[in-house]
Design an enzyme around this catalytic site. Structure first.
Site, PDB file in Angstrom:
ATOM      1  N   GLU A 359       0.838  -1.219   0.000  1.00 63.55           N
ATOM      2  CA  GLU A 359       0.000   0.000   0.000  1.00 63.55           C
ATOM      3  C   GLU A 359       0.859   1.250   0.000  1.00 63.55           C
ATOM      4  OE1 GLU A 359      -3.013  -2.399  -0.411  1.00 63.55           O
ATOM      5  OE2 GLU A 359      -2.970  -0.242  -0.703  1.00 63.55           O
ATOM      6  N   HIS A 362       2.002   2.421  -3.325  1.00 63.97           N
ATOM      7  CA  HIS A 362       1.064   3.305  -4.034  1.00 63.97           C
ATOM      8  C   HIS A 362       1.262   4.751  -3.585  1.00 63.97           C
ATOM      9  CE1 HIS A 362      -1.166   0.215  -6.084  1.00 63.97           C
ATOM     10  NE2 HIS A 362      -1.548  -0.379  -4.961  1.00 63.97           N
ATOM     11  N   GLU A 386       1.085  -1.368  -9.182  1.00 62.11           N
ATOM     12  CA  GLU A 386       0.963  -2.526  -8.282  1.00 62.11           C
ATOM     13  C   GLU A 386       2.311  -3.121  -7.917  1.00 62.11           C
ATOM     14  OE1 GLU A 386      -2.900  -1.723  -8.105  1.00 62.11           O
ATOM     15  OE2 GLU A 386      -1.562  -2.850  -6.804  1.00 62.11           O
ATOM     16  N   HIS A 488     -12.511  -7.765  -6.431  1.00 54.33           N
ATOM     17  CA  HIS A 488     -12.279  -6.943  -7.614  1.00 54.33           C
ATOM     18  C   HIS A 488     -13.375  -7.121  -8.650  1.00 54.33           C
ATOM     19  CE1 HIS A 488      -8.605  -7.244  -5.409  1.00 54.33           C
ATOM     20  NE2 HIS A 488      -8.119  -6.223  -6.057  1.00 54.33           N
TER      21      HIS A 488
HETATM   22  C1  D0W Z   1      -8.470   3.962  -4.090  1.00 54.63           C
HETATM   23  C2  D0W Z   1      -7.930   2.658  -4.578  1.00 54.63           C
HETATM   24  O1  D0W Z   1      -8.667   1.718  -4.861  1.00 54.63           O
HETATM   25  N1  D0W Z   1      -6.583   2.572  -4.706  1.00 54.63           N
HETATM   26  C3  D0W Z   1      -5.936   1.353  -5.187  1.00 54.63           C
HETATM   27  C4  D0W Z   1      -4.490   1.670  -5.518  1.00 54.63           C
HETATM   28  C5  D0W Z   1      -4.413   2.530  -6.767  1.00 54.63           C
HETATM   29  O2  D0W Z   1      -4.973   2.074  -7.779  1.00 54.63           O
HETATM   30  O3  D0W Z   1      -3.823   3.624  -6.700  1.00 54.63           O
HETATM   31  C6  D0W Z   1      -5.969   0.314  -4.064  1.00 54.63           C
HETATM   32  O4  D0W Z   1      -5.565   0.612  -2.990  1.00 54.63           O
HETATM   33  N2  D0W Z   1      -6.468  -0.920  -4.339  1.00 54.63           N
HETATM   34  C7  D0W Z   1      -6.613  -1.928  -3.296  1.00 54.63           C
HETATM   35  C8  D0W Z   1      -5.718  -3.155  -3.506  1.00 54.63           C
HETATM   36  C9  D0W Z   1      -5.634  -3.947  -2.197  1.00 54.63           C
HETATM   37  C10 D0W Z   1      -4.895  -5.302  -2.276  1.00 54.63           C
HETATM   38  C11 D0W Z   1      -5.384  -6.180  -3.393  1.00 54.63           C
HETATM   39  O5  D0W Z   1      -6.523  -6.075  -3.814  1.00 54.63           O
HETATM   40  N3  D0W Z   1      -4.497  -7.121  -3.824  1.00 54.63           N
HETATM   41  C12 D0W Z   1      -4.959  -8.128  -4.813  1.00 54.63           C
HETATM   42  C13 D0W Z   1      -3.783  -8.895  -5.433  1.00 54.63           C
HETATM   43  C14 D0W Z   1      -2.510  -8.842  -4.678  1.00 54.63           C
HETATM   44  C15 D0W Z   1      -2.211  -9.844  -3.764  1.00 54.63           C
HETATM   45  C16 D0W Z   1      -0.988  -9.831  -3.105  1.00 54.63           C
HETATM   46  C17 D0W Z   1      -0.068  -8.797  -3.342  1.00 54.63           C
HETATM   47  O6  D0W Z   1       1.145  -8.782  -2.751  1.00 54.63           O
HETATM   48  C18 D0W Z   1      -0.391  -7.774  -4.225  1.00 54.63           C
HETATM   49  C19 D0W Z   1      -1.610  -7.796  -4.883  1.00 54.63           C
HETATM   50  C20 D0W Z   1      -5.896  -9.131  -4.121  1.00 54.63           C
HETATM   51  O7  D0W Z   1      -5.986  -9.065  -2.891  1.00 54.63           O
HETATM   52  O8  D0W Z   1      -6.508  -9.921  -4.844  1.00 54.63           O
HETATM   53  C21 D0W Z   1      -5.159  -6.055  -0.962  1.00 54.63           C
HETATM   54  C22 D0W Z   1      -3.848  -6.120  -0.234  1.00 54.63           C
HETATM   55  C23 D0W Z   1      -2.781  -6.027  -1.312  1.00 54.63           C
HETATM   56  C24 D0W Z   1      -3.388  -5.122  -2.351  1.00 54.63           C
HETATM   57  C25 D0W Z   1      -4.320  -2.683  -3.920  1.00 54.63           C
HETATM   58  O9  D0W Z   1      -3.636  -2.024  -3.141  1.00 54.63           O
HETATM   59  O10 D0W Z   1      -3.938  -3.001  -5.077  1.00 54.63           O
HETATM   60 ZN    ZN Z   2      -2.090  -2.297  -5.092  1.00 55.07          ZN
END
Ligand code: D0W
Ligand code: ZN
Length: 623
Positions: A359, A362, A386, A488
């Site tokens: 996080e 980002h 990411e 998602h």
């Molecule tokens: C306002 C807004 O929405 N902002 C965006 C950021 C932006 O676009 O600026 C954002 O915060 N998106 C949330 C999302 C959260 C998480 C995620 O969803 N991860 C995926 C896959 C994955 C799994 C393991 C890993 O190490 C990395 C990724 C899942 O859990 O399936 C959950 C914890 C990890 C990242 C994120 O941070 O990407």
């Molecule tokens: Zn992310």
């Protein structure tokens, strides 16, 4: 007004164009800020009032976007001589969902908010205890799925979560698809899949993704065969076959997307240390703030930007106990160059320490490109955004780094310890690839009309079987909607970005390790790639920062070239990082004569549950 005599007509046009862009930049910055505040308020307090405000503000913002969009459409920007101005106008000319007619836009907003709300507030009853029906995904169900070794309890949790989440939103999804495609067409794109893919600026991007998968699939097949064997030894051949797909509920994760939780029952050398520092973090009294301070310290050690004071004031780092919020972690840019936040229901675990780095990656990107025009305040492509935090975590989670910060005593690097460490990392990084690919293979086909709403679920399982080699623990039907059990899908967030990230983060890691003088493929005296830690390398930080500052002002191929010298995504960093593990798994699977790959599942997916009951009845009759 009169132009000065020395000015050429083209210079006048460029000056006018810049004036228009400045005006739009200021206005859209203010609107983005308003919309983000309303979205944040809702996501951190799921009340009807906050939802109404959020929808209302985004409708007002959409009015502005439509006006701006018409202005840009009427402006002759295509033949401006300055490529950067053309790029800005090009991005403004594809503004997204906001160009839907108000009613349609409101409907799209309400459908997505409703699906996301269902997901975020879904609860199920405890296994064999119908008196407690207060289990939420975070943290209860997630922890149970990661730690239970009772296949019946795991099956129960897997089925009940899907009833409480996916099944509940099934009826909304077709309309969401239709409205998303309408919006894409208004943006002059054929469907919403094309709208998502435009951010990767390559007509053959799906082919690039598939080429990477063909290169990485052999590695996945070896891991899959080894894990299936370990699970068969644990749960028996009745539940885990020798040559079929792996039952999805046994992999320690609700979506079988990361298999880290099965490391404790399957690590190659059980006697050797596994770098799971959770216990030490708890012992040392870690809390949410300390976890994020540790992550921040890593970025600062590279001479990147520390979190502003406002970040610590406005972020939500722990699950509040007085209201419902979206616990799915997230990072937020408020587009005013000052306000940046994270919302995370942090638990004191290694997994959440890594998530904190993700996080904060980002936030660091937001900070680095905060002086770019609004249209460029994005990742070079969504996969870049990411990857940043995960690149930091690749260094920060090495045994050497954990030892340096007092979270691990034994950072021995003998062969067996190395295989254990790479195995745990592989369960997280390699297992994830086919899941991420499958997520948008299914959605691209849905938006392109190749998968109809009466076959959503069975086609989902065809794709999960084809790419992940998993099967549901029980037969499925079109009365289920298993895609809707994943955040998602219900939150309208594109997913191939994570697949891209899991490939390029090793490309970035390799480039930064070389720049830090930590790694050189030609110099065996230096550490192998998986032991590299760029901590405190100002050179690596400067290289990374220079790429981050670009935002999306240049095509991602330029950004990739700046950091790695290549203009393409390249899996060789990942293959090099995991090379010792690939060799070990291949040898081990040969030794046990493991069947590599999987034969078709015997689980069925049919139109209605009645069909299953009827046929199960007939089966039981004949037993
Ligand atoms: C306002 C807004 O929405 N902002 C965006 C950021 C932006 O676009 O600026 C954002 O915060 N998106 C949330 C999302 C959260 C998480 C995620 O969803 N991860 C995926 C896959 C994955 C799994 C393991 C890993 O190490 C990395 C990724 C899942 O859990 O399936 C959950 C914890 C990890 C990242 C994120 O941070 O990407
Ligand atoms: Zn992310």
């Amino acid at each position: 007004e009169s132009s000065s005599t020395t000015e050429s007509p083209e210079q006048t046009r460029l000056k006018d164009a810049k004036k228009l862009l400045n005006k739009i930049n200021k206005e859209s910055g203010l609107w983005n800020n308003k919309v983000t505040i309303a979205s944040w308020n809702y996501a951190s307090n799921l009340t009807k009032e906050n939802l109404a405000t959020k929808v209302n503000v985004s409708l007002q913002s959409a009015d502005y976007v439509k006006k701006m969009w018409r202005q840009v459409a009427e402006y002759p920007w295509q033949n401006l001589s300055d490529p950067d101005l053309r790029r800005q106008f090009q991005k403004l000319s594809v503004p997204g969902l906001a160009v839907l007619p108000d009613a349609a836009y409101e409907e799209h907003q309400n459908i997505v908010s409703s699906m996301e709300n269902t997901y975020s507030t879904a609860k199920i009853c405890e296994y064999k205890n119908p008196n407690n029906c207060d289990l939420a995904l975070e943290p209860e169900i997630t922890e149970l799925l990661a730690n239970s070794q009772d296949p019946e309890q795991l099956k129960y949790l897997w089925v009940e979560w899907r009833k409480a989440s996916g099944e509940k939103v099934k009826s909304l999804y077709p309309r969401y698809v239709e409205l998303s495609n309408t919006a894409a067409q208004l943006n002059n794109l054929s469907n919403y899949a094309q709208y998502w893919l435009k951010d990767y600026e390559a007509d053959d991007f799906p082919e690039q993704v598939d080429a990477l998968w063909q290169q990485l699939k052999p590695l996945y097949l070896q891991l899959h065969a080894y894990v299936r064997r370990q699970l068969r030894e644990k749960y028996g051949p009745e539940i885990v076959s020798e040559d079929g797909p792996i039952p999805a509920h046994l992999l320690g994760n609700m979506w079988a997307q990361e298999w880290g939780s099965v490391s404790k029952i399957s690590v190659p050398f059980p006697g050797k240390q596994i770098p799971d520092v959770t216990a030490r973090m708890v012992e040392q009294g870690y809390n949410a703030t300390r976890i994020f301070r540790l992550a921040e310290e890593f970025f600062v050690s590279l001479n990147l930007t520390r979190m502003p004071d406002l970040f610590w004031k406005n972020s939500i780092l722990e699950k509040p106990n007085d209201r419902e919020i979206v616990c799915h972690a997230s990072a937020w840019d408020f587009y005013d160059g000052k306000d940046f936040r994270i919302k995370q229901c942090t638990r004191v675990t290694m997994d959440h320490l890594l998530t904190a780095h993700h996080e904060m990656g980002h936030i660091e990107y937001y900070l680095q490109y905060k002086d770019q025009p609004i249209v460029y305040r994005e990742g070079a492509n969504p996969g870049f955004h990411e990857a940043i935090g995960d690149v930091m975590a690749l260094s920060a989670s090495t045994p050497g780094h954990f030892k340096k910060i007092g979270l691990l005593d034994d950072d021995s690097v003998d062969t067996e310890a190395i295989i254990n460490n790479l195995y745990v990392k592989g369960l997280e990084k390699i297992a994830f690839l086919p899941f991420a690919y499958a997520m948008d293979r299914w959605r691209w086909s849905v938006f392109q009309g190749k998968i109809k709403s009466d076959e959503y679920n069975c086609r989902w399982w065809d794709i999960a079987e084809e790419y992940q080699g998993i099967e549901p623990p029980v037969d499925r039907s079109e009365e289920d909607f298993d895609p809707g059990a994943k955040y998602h899908i219900v939150a309208d967030v594109e997913y191939i970005r994570y697949y891209v990230s899991f490939v390029i983060q090793f490309q970035f890691h390799k480039a930064l390790c070389e720049r830090a003088g930590q790694y050189d493929p030609q110099n065996p005296k230096l550490k192998p790639l998986h032991q590299c830690d760029i901590y405190q390398s100002k050179d690596a930080g400067a290289l990374l920062g220079s790429m981050l500052q670009l935002g999306s002002s240049k095509p991602w191929q330029d950004a990739m070239e700046l950091i790695s010298g290549q203009r393409v995504m390249d899996a060789s960093g990942l293959l090099e990082y995991f090379n010792p593990l690939i060799e070990w798994l291949t040898a081990e699977n040969q030794k046990t004569n493991e069947y590599i790959g999987w034969k078709p599942t015997t689980k069925r997916c049919v139109k209605t549950r009645a069909e299953l009951i009827k046929s199960n009845k007939t089966n039981s009759d004949c037993k």
